[in-house]
Design an enzyme around this catalytic site. Sequence first.
Site, PDB file in Angstrom:
ATOM      1  N   GLU A  80     -29.267  12.828   8.172  1.00 33.44           N
ATOM      2  CA  GLU A  80     -30.244  12.015   8.905  1.00 33.44           C
ATOM      3  C   GLU A  80     -31.044  12.867   9.896  1.00 33.44           C
ATOM      4  O   GLU A  80     -32.177  12.546  10.239  1.00 33.44           O
ATOM      5  CB  GLU A  80     -29.506  10.883   9.637  1.00 33.44           C
ATOM      6  N   HIS A 135      -9.922  19.209  -9.198  1.00 36.89           N
ATOM      7  CA  HIS A 135      -9.695  18.726 -10.556  1.00 36.89           C
ATOM      8  C   HIS A 135     -10.813  17.805 -11.015  1.00 36.89           C
ATOM      9  O   HIS A 135     -10.641  17.039 -11.959  1.00 36.89           O
ATOM     10  CB  HIS A 135      -8.324  18.050 -10.625  1.00 36.89           C
ATOM     11  N   LYS A 191     -34.929  -0.575   8.152  1.00 39.19           N
ATOM     12  CA  LYS A 191     -34.570  -1.668   9.078  1.00 39.19           C
ATOM     13  C   LYS A 191     -35.732  -2.663   9.184  1.00 39.19           C
ATOM     14  O   LYS A 191     -35.533  -3.876   9.140  1.00 39.19           O
ATOM     15  CB  LYS A 191     -34.275  -1.103  10.470  1.00 39.19           C
TER      16      LYS A 191
HETATM   17  O1  PA5 Z   1     -28.095   7.929  13.932  1.00 43.99           O
HETATM   18  C1  PA5 Z   1     -28.744   6.894  14.002  1.00 43.99           C
HETATM   19  O2  PA5 Z   1     -29.633   6.723  14.865  1.00 43.99           O
HETATM   20  C2  PA5 Z   1     -28.481   5.744  13.063  1.00 43.99           C
HETATM   21  O3  PA5 Z   1     -27.615   6.076  12.047  1.00 43.99           O
HETATM   22  C3  PA5 Z   1     -27.912   4.570  13.839  1.00 43.99           C
HETATM   23  O4  PA5 Z   1     -26.684   4.949  14.407  1.00 43.99           O
HETATM   24  C4  PA5 Z   1     -27.698   3.347  12.946  1.00 43.99           C
HETATM   25  O5  PA5 Z   1     -28.890   3.019  12.287  1.00 43.99           O
HETATM   26  C5  PA5 Z   1     -27.255   2.159  13.784  1.00 43.99           C
HETATM   27  O6  PA5 Z   1     -28.173   1.922  14.809  1.00 43.99           O
HETATM   28  P1  PA5 Z   1     -27.786   1.089  16.092  1.00 43.99           P
HETATM   29  O7  PA5 Z   1     -26.727   1.816  16.818  1.00 43.99           O
HETATM   30  O8  PA5 Z   1     -29.052   0.976  16.850  1.00 43.99           O
HETATM   31  O9  PA5 Z   1     -27.300  -0.228  15.600  1.00 43.99           O
END
Ligand code: PA5
Length: 466
Positions: free
Chosen positions: A293, A322, A436
Site C-alpha cells: 500500500e 513443498h 472506499k
Molecule cells: O493503511 C491504511 O491507511 C489503510 O489500510 C487503512 O488502515 C484501512 O483502509 C482502514 O482505514 P481506517 O482505519 O480509516 O478505517
Amino acid sequence: MGDGPRRRRASRAQSTRVLLDYTGCTAERVGRSGLTSVEIRRGCRAADRGMRRLRRALEAGRYGFDEILDDRRLQSASVREGRRLARLADVLVVNGIGGSALGPLAIETALCSRRRLAVLDNIDPEGVAAVLSSLEPRRTAVNAITKSGSTAETMANLLVLLEWMERSLGPRHVRHWAATTDPCKGDLLAIARRLGIPTLPIPENVGGRFSVLSPVGLLPAAFLGVDVAALIEGARLMRRHCWSAPPEKNVGVIGAVVLFLLATKRRRNIQVLMSYSDALVHLVGWYCQLWAESLGKRVDRRGRLVETGQTPVAALGATDQHSQVQLYMEGPHDKVVTFLEVRAFRRDVRIPRLHDDLSSTGYLGGRTLGELILAERKATETALTAAGRPNLSYILPAVSAHVLGQLFYLFEFQTALAGELYDIDAFDQPGVEAGKIATYALMGRTGFEARAVELRRDARLPRAIV
Ligand code: PA5
C-alpha cells in the site's frame, strides 16, 4: 561513560538486534541477477539523501510513526485501557480493517497468550456470524478501531456488534467497549461520545499501516498481557540503529536499497516474504500491506506516471518448500525471496530415536524440530543462491516483544526510505480511497451521489460474461 561499558552495551544490543544477511543478493553469489558493490554503494548514497528528506519530514511533523515511540502518556493510556478490558473479558474483538487490524493480529500470533483476540475485519456474513456465535458476550470486550472513523466494513460491523452486545448485556455493555480513532473527527468518535465509550487517539500524522505502535496495537497488546515496554524498547533500539549506523552496516538502509535496486534494476517485481516460524505468519501479512500500500503508486511526487511497487507474496517455511518454492527456484526471474529466520525457538521438540535402522528416520532421531527447520531454511537459501535467485535473510534472535518491536520499526523505516528512493508518497493510498468512495456511492451514502450516477452508467455498459 568509559569505553568498556559502552562497548559492552553495544555488543549486547548487537547480539539481541535483528540482523540482515544480504549475501544472496550480491553479484558475487548470484551472478547477473545480483547487485554489484558499486551499485549498492551508489544506492546507499541515494538512501543517505532520502534519509535527510525523511528526517526533515519527520521533524516537520508530517509523519508520526517515529515520534509516537516517545509518547509515554499515550502508551500508558493504551496499557491502562487494555488492562481495564482484560479485567472484564477473555476475548477482545478487534473491530477494524487493514492497518487497524493487521498489527494487533501480528502481535497476537507472535506473542500468544492466555487471552485472545477475535479480529472482525472482513464483512463476510458467514464469517461474522461464526465469530459472534463462538463468543460469550459477558466475557467479551470490543475495541473499535478506525482512523477515518467511517470505513464501511468497520462501521457495519460496529453496528452489528453494538446491537449484539446490548442485546445480551443491556445498557451496561458500553463498559466493555473502547474506541481508537482520530481525536478530532469521524463518526466513530461521535458514536463513542454519544454512548460514553472511552476513546484513545490515533494521532493525525499516523496513518493506518504505520499505526501498530500507537494505541491501535498497544491497547490489544496490553489486553493480551504483552510486555508493551519491551515492544517499545525494541522499536527504539531499532530506531537508534537505523538513524545512526553507517549505511553499509545499517539493516534498514541496506534492506531498502537492495529491494529497491532489485525491483528497478533487475526487474524483481515480486518480493516473497517467507517466514520460518508459524508465530510470524501474521507479521508477514502486516508487512505485505505496508509494502504494497505504501509503494504501489501511479505517480511520483512530481506527478509523473511511474506505476511503481513490488508485489509482496506471503510464504511459510518449511510448508511452502513443498509448493511455491519450485516456482521460485525455476520459474520467471522476477522475484526476490526474503527469509525470516528465528535462531532460538521458545520451545523445541526433540525427535525421538525410533526406527533408527532406517535411513529416512535414523538421521533425525536425537535431533530437534528446531534444528530441522533451521537446516531447511539454510538449504532453501543455498539452493536459491546456487540457482542465481536473489534472496536475503532477516535473522531474529528469538520471537519476543522486544524483537517484534524492532521488526515493526525496521519495516516502517525501510518502507518510508524505499518511498524516498522511488520518489513517491509512501504515506497516501489513493487507490484504497477510490474503492472506499465507490462502496459509499453504491450503498447510497449521502455526499457520494455524483459517483453513484457514474457507477450506474458503468453498470449499463455491456459486460463480457460467459
Ligand atoms: O493503511 C491504511 O491507511 C489503510 O489500510 C487503512 O488502515 C484501512 O483502509 C482502514 O482505514 P481506517 O482505519 O480509516 O478505517
